[in-house]
Design a protein around this motif. Structure first.
Motif, PDB file in Angstrom:
ATOM      1  N   LYS A 116       0.617  -0.661   0.039  1.00 13.24           N
ATOM      2  CA  LYS A 116       0.120   0.253  -0.070  1.00 13.24           C
ATOM      3  C   LYS A 116       0.917   1.544  -0.091  1.00 13.24           C
ATOM      4  O   LYS A 116       0.562   1.879  -0.956  1.00 13.24           O
ATOM      5  CB  LYS A 116      -0.958  -0.070   1.152  1.00 13.24           C
ATOM      6  N   LYS A 117       1.840   0.917   0.489  1.00 12.89           N
ATOM      7  CA  LYS A 117       2.858   2.284   0.876  1.00 12.89           C
ATOM      8  C   LYS A 117       4.200   2.034  -0.368  1.00 12.89           C
ATOM      9  O   LYS A 117       3.710   3.283  -1.109  1.00 12.89           O
ATOM     10  CB  LYS A 117       3.657   2.470   2.350  1.00 12.89           C
ATOM     11  N   LYS A 118       3.939   1.591  -1.137  1.00 17.24           N
ATOM     12  CA  LYS A 118       4.762   1.925  -2.665  1.00 17.24           C
ATOM     13  C   LYS A 118       3.805   1.966  -3.558  1.00 17.24           C
ATOM     14  O   LYS A 118       4.410   2.817  -4.111  1.00 17.24           O
ATOM     15  CB  LYS A 118       5.536   0.159  -1.997  1.00 17.24           C
ATOM     16  N   MET A 119       2.471   1.933  -3.191  1.00 17.92           N
ATOM     17  CA  MET A 119       2.047   2.351  -4.829  1.00 17.92           C
ATOM     18  C   MET A 119       1.835   3.793  -4.114  1.00 17.92           C
ATOM     19  O   MET A 119       1.444   4.716  -5.028  1.00 17.92           O
ATOM     20  CB  MET A 119       0.068   1.659  -4.591  1.00 17.92           C
ATOM     21  N   GLU A 120       1.395   4.721  -2.679  1.00 22.28           N
ATOM     22  CA  GLU A 120       1.413   5.736  -2.276  1.00 22.28           C
ATOM     23  C   GLU A 120       3.382   6.893  -3.207  1.00 22.28           C
ATOM     24  O   GLU A 120       2.762   7.926  -3.436  1.00 22.28           O
ATOM     25  CB  GLU A 120       1.101   5.681  -1.274  1.00 22.28           C
ATOM     26  N   VAL A 121       4.058   6.253  -2.787  1.00 22.03           N
ATOM     27  CA  VAL A 121       5.061   6.853  -3.053  1.00 22.03           C
ATOM     28  C   VAL A 121       5.942   6.484  -3.606  1.00 22.03           C
ATOM     29  O   VAL A 121       6.900   7.559  -4.876  1.00 22.03           O
ATOM     30  CB  VAL A 121       6.487   6.562  -2.215  1.00 22.03           C
ATOM     31  N   VAL A 122       5.622   5.528  -4.822  1.00 21.24           N
ATOM     32  CA  VAL A 122       7.027   4.470  -6.355  1.00 21.24           C
ATOM     33  C   VAL A 122       7.117   5.864  -7.392  1.00 21.24           C
ATOM     34  O   VAL A 122       8.205   6.114  -7.483  1.00 21.24           O
ATOM     35  CB  VAL A 122       6.539   3.813  -6.214  1.00 21.24           C
ATOM     36  N   ASP A 123       5.886   6.885  -7.150  1.00 19.45           N
ATOM     37  CA  ASP A 123       5.525   7.358  -8.498  1.00 19.45           C
ATOM     38  C   ASP A 123       6.254   9.188  -8.126  1.00 19.45           C
ATOM     39  O   ASP A 123       7.733  10.157  -8.916  1.00 19.45           O
ATOM     40  CB  ASP A 123       4.499   8.799  -8.897  1.00 19.45           C
ATOM     41  N   LYS A 124       6.585   9.204  -7.123  1.00 19.77           N
ATOM     42  CA  LYS A 124       7.319  10.225  -6.526  1.00 19.77           C
ATOM     43  C   LYS A 124       8.444  10.047  -6.590  1.00 19.77           C
ATOM     44  O   LYS A 124       9.787  10.845  -6.527  1.00 19.77           O
ATOM     45  CB  LYS A 124       6.821  10.611  -5.041  1.00 19.77           C
ATOM     46  N   LEU A 125       9.503   8.420  -5.666  1.00 18.39           N
ATOM     47  CA  LEU A 125      10.144   8.305  -6.451  1.00 18.39           C
ATOM     48  C   LEU A 125      11.150   8.444  -7.060  1.00 18.39           C
ATOM     49  O   LEU A 125      12.041   8.837  -7.040  1.00 18.39           O
ATOM     50  CB  LEU A 125      10.899   7.160  -5.264  1.00 18.39           C
ATOM     51  N   ALA A 126       9.945   7.966  -8.105  1.00 18.72           N
ATOM     52  CA  ALA A 126      10.802   7.328  -9.548  1.00 18.72           C
ATOM     53  C   ALA A 126      10.991   9.478 -10.308  1.00 18.72           C
ATOM     54  O   ALA A 126      12.547   9.450 -10.568  1.00 18.72           O
ATOM     55  CB  ALA A 126       9.907   7.089 -10.493  1.00 18.72           C
ATOM     56  N   ALA A 127      10.266  10.623  -9.749  1.00 20.31           N
ATOM     57  CA  ALA A 127      10.283  11.095  -9.832  1.00 20.31           C
ATOM     58  C   ALA A 127      11.776  12.244  -9.271  1.00 20.31           C
ATOM     59  O   ALA A 127      12.625  12.813  -9.966  1.00 20.31           O
ATOM     60  CB  ALA A 127       9.608  12.821  -9.503  1.00 20.31           C
ATOM     61  N   VAL A 128      12.254  11.906  -8.167  1.00 21.41           N
ATOM     62  CA  VAL A 128      13.590  11.824  -7.604  1.00 21.41           C
ATOM     63  C   VAL A 128      14.745  11.668  -8.176  1.00 21.41           C
ATOM     64  O   VAL A 128      15.379  11.862  -7.987  1.00 21.41           O
ATOM     65  CB  VAL A 128      13.555  11.027  -6.357  1.00 21.41           C
ATOM     66  N   PHE A 129      14.654  10.240  -8.484  1.00 23.64           N
ATOM     67  CA  PHE A 129      16.007  10.137 -10.055  1.00 23.64           C
ATOM     68  C   PHE A 129      16.224   9.975 -11.349  1.00 23.64           C
ATOM     69  O   PHE A 129      16.647  10.524 -11.280  1.00 23.64           O
ATOM     70  CB  PHE A 129      15.110   8.085  -9.673  1.00 23.64           C
ATOM     71  N   ILE A 130      14.778  10.983 -11.448  1.00 30.38           N
ATOM     72  CA  ILE A 130      14.771  11.365 -12.726  1.00 30.38           C
ATOM     73  C   ILE A 130      15.883  12.800 -12.469  1.00 30.38           C
ATOM     74  O   ILE A 130      16.320  13.069 -13.138  1.00 30.38           O
ATOM     75  CB  ILE A 130      13.277  11.515 -13.958  1.00 30.38           C
ATOM     76  N   LEU A 131      15.499  13.404 -11.595  1.00 32.14           N
ATOM     77  CA  LEU A 131      15.552  14.677 -11.437  1.00 32.14           C
ATOM     78  C   LEU A 131      16.635  14.889 -10.884  1.00 32.14           C
ATOM     79  O   LEU A 131      17.768  15.360 -11.620  1.00 32.14           O
ATOM     80  CB  LEU A 131      14.689  15.936 -10.707  1.00 32.14           C
ATOM     81  N   GLN A 132      17.092  14.228  -9.794  1.00 31.19           N
ATOM     82  CA  GLN A 132      18.764  13.640  -9.611  1.00 31.19           C
ATOM     83  C   GLN A 132      19.540  13.706 -10.779  1.00 31.19           C
ATOM     84  O   GLN A 132      21.244  13.873 -10.340  1.00 31.19           O
ATOM     85  CB  GLN A 132      19.087  12.410  -8.424  1.00 31.19           C
ATOM     86  N   GLY A 133      19.407  12.422 -11.522  1.00 31.01           N
ATOM     87  CA  GLY A 133      19.855  11.658 -13.075  1.00 31.01           C
ATOM     88  C   GLY A 133      20.378  13.204 -13.828  1.00 31.01           C
ATOM     89  O   GLY A 133      21.612  13.663 -13.951  1.00 31.01           O
ATOM     90  N   TYR A 134      19.335  14.352 -13.747  1.00 32.53           N
ATOM     91  CA  TYR A 134      19.201  15.687 -14.888  1.00 32.53           C
ATOM     92  C   TYR A 134      20.472  16.848 -13.836  1.00 32.53           C
ATOM     93  O   TYR A 134      21.469  17.237 -13.982  1.00 32.53           O
ATOM     94  CB  TYR A 134      18.123  16.186 -15.310  1.00 32.53           C
ATOM     95  N   LEU A 135      20.558  16.604 -11.968  1.00 31.32           N
ATOM     96  CA  LEU A 135      20.712  17.139 -11.333  1.00 31.32           C
ATOM     97  C   LEU A 135      22.628  16.390 -11.360  1.00 31.32           C
ATOM     98  O   LEU A 135      23.971  17.643 -12.007  1.00 31.32           O
ATOM     99  CB  LEU A 135      20.682  17.908 -10.075  1.00 31.32           C
ATOM    100  N   ASP A 136      22.555  15.308 -11.539  1.00 27.67           N
ATOM    101  CA  ASP A 136      24.150  15.108 -11.507  1.00 27.67           C
ATOM    102  C   ASP A 136      24.924  15.343 -12.749  1.00 27.67           C
ATOM    103  O   ASP A 136      26.171  15.877 -13.547  1.00 27.67           O
ATOM    104  CB  ASP A 136      24.019  13.391 -11.288  1.00 27.67           C
ATOM    105  N   TYR A 137      23.799  15.147 -13.714  1.00 22.95           N
ATOM    106  CA  TYR A 137      24.308  15.815 -15.647  1.00 22.95           C
ATOM    107  C   TYR A 137      24.780  16.964 -15.412  1.00 22.95           C
ATOM    108  O   TYR A 137      26.212  17.477 -15.732  1.00 22.95           O
ATOM    109  CB  TYR A 137      23.626  15.513 -16.975  1.00 22.95           C
ATOM    110  N   LEU A 138      24.370  17.868 -15.125  1.00 23.96           N
ATOM    111  CA  LEU A 138      24.423  18.808 -14.637  1.00 23.96           C
ATOM    112  C   LEU A 138      25.615  19.880 -13.707  1.00 23.96           C
ATOM    113  O   LEU A 138      26.539  20.083 -14.509  1.00 23.96           O
ATOM    114  CB  LEU A 138      23.242  19.918 -14.118  1.00 23.96           C
ATOM    115  N   SER A 139      26.021  18.910 -12.850  1.00 21.45           N
ATOM    116  CA  SER A 139      27.055  18.820 -11.908  1.00 21.45           C
ATOM    117  C   SER A 139      28.434  18.739 -12.718  1.00 21.45           C
ATOM    118  O   SER A 139      29.277  19.472 -12.658  1.00 21.45           O
ATOM    119  CB  SER A 139      26.928  18.177 -10.590  1.00 21.45           C
TER     120      SER A 139
END
Length: 150
Positions: A116-139
């Motif tokens: 239940k908790k996984k279904m609530e947060v998986v998309d938010k965590l995926a957004a974190v991975f997407i953004l962090q990948g981009y931030l790492d690229y910029l860095s």
């Protein structure tokens, strides 16, 4: 100013925001809608978050196929990116998100998070991975530019 990361799904959008230094991504929320075509409230909520966090750029997950072709989900992301550009006036970067949802599930499974908790947060965590990948690229891009000038 900050950068917003979005994981666009058929009925959810995971949202992440960078810190003001643009070094780290934090999950903010998951926006849910009744159907894929009901975007008005989703876009309105994204606009609210843009104002609240003083966002200057949006990074949208771009779900290419594993063979690097563009499938139906990627086409829908392209359409959503255009909606975002028109509605917000901000630049929208399409960022390769292959396997980010898989990685998010793996992290949540390793932490023994309930289904239940996984279904609530998986998309938010995926957004974190997407953004962090981009931030790492910029860095890394900045570091390379500094090295080139030495």
């Amino acid at each position: 100013m900050r950068i917003m990361g979005l994981d666009y799904g058929s009925v959810t959008v995971g949202v992440a925001i960078s810190d003001s230094l643009k070094l780290t991504a934090q999950g903010i929320e998951v926006i849910r809608r009744k159907s894929e075509t009901k975007l008005r409230q989703t876009l309105a909520r994204i606009e609210e978050l843009i104002k609240e966090y003083e966002v200057e750029e949006i990074v949208l997950g771009y779900p290419k196929n594993m063979n690097n072709t563009i499938g139906e989900r990627a086409e829908k992301s392209e359409e959503f990116a255009e909606h975002l550009r028109r509605r917000t006036g901000l630049p929208v970067v399409l960022w390769d998100e292959r396997l980010t949802t898989v990685a998010a599930h793996q992290v949540l499974n390793a932490g023994e998070v309930s289904l239940k908790k996984k279904m609530e947060v998986v998309d938010k965590l995926a957004a974190v991975f997407i953004l962090q990948g981009y931030l790492d690229y910029l860095s890394n891009k900045k570091k390379l530019n500094l090295t080139d000038s030495l």
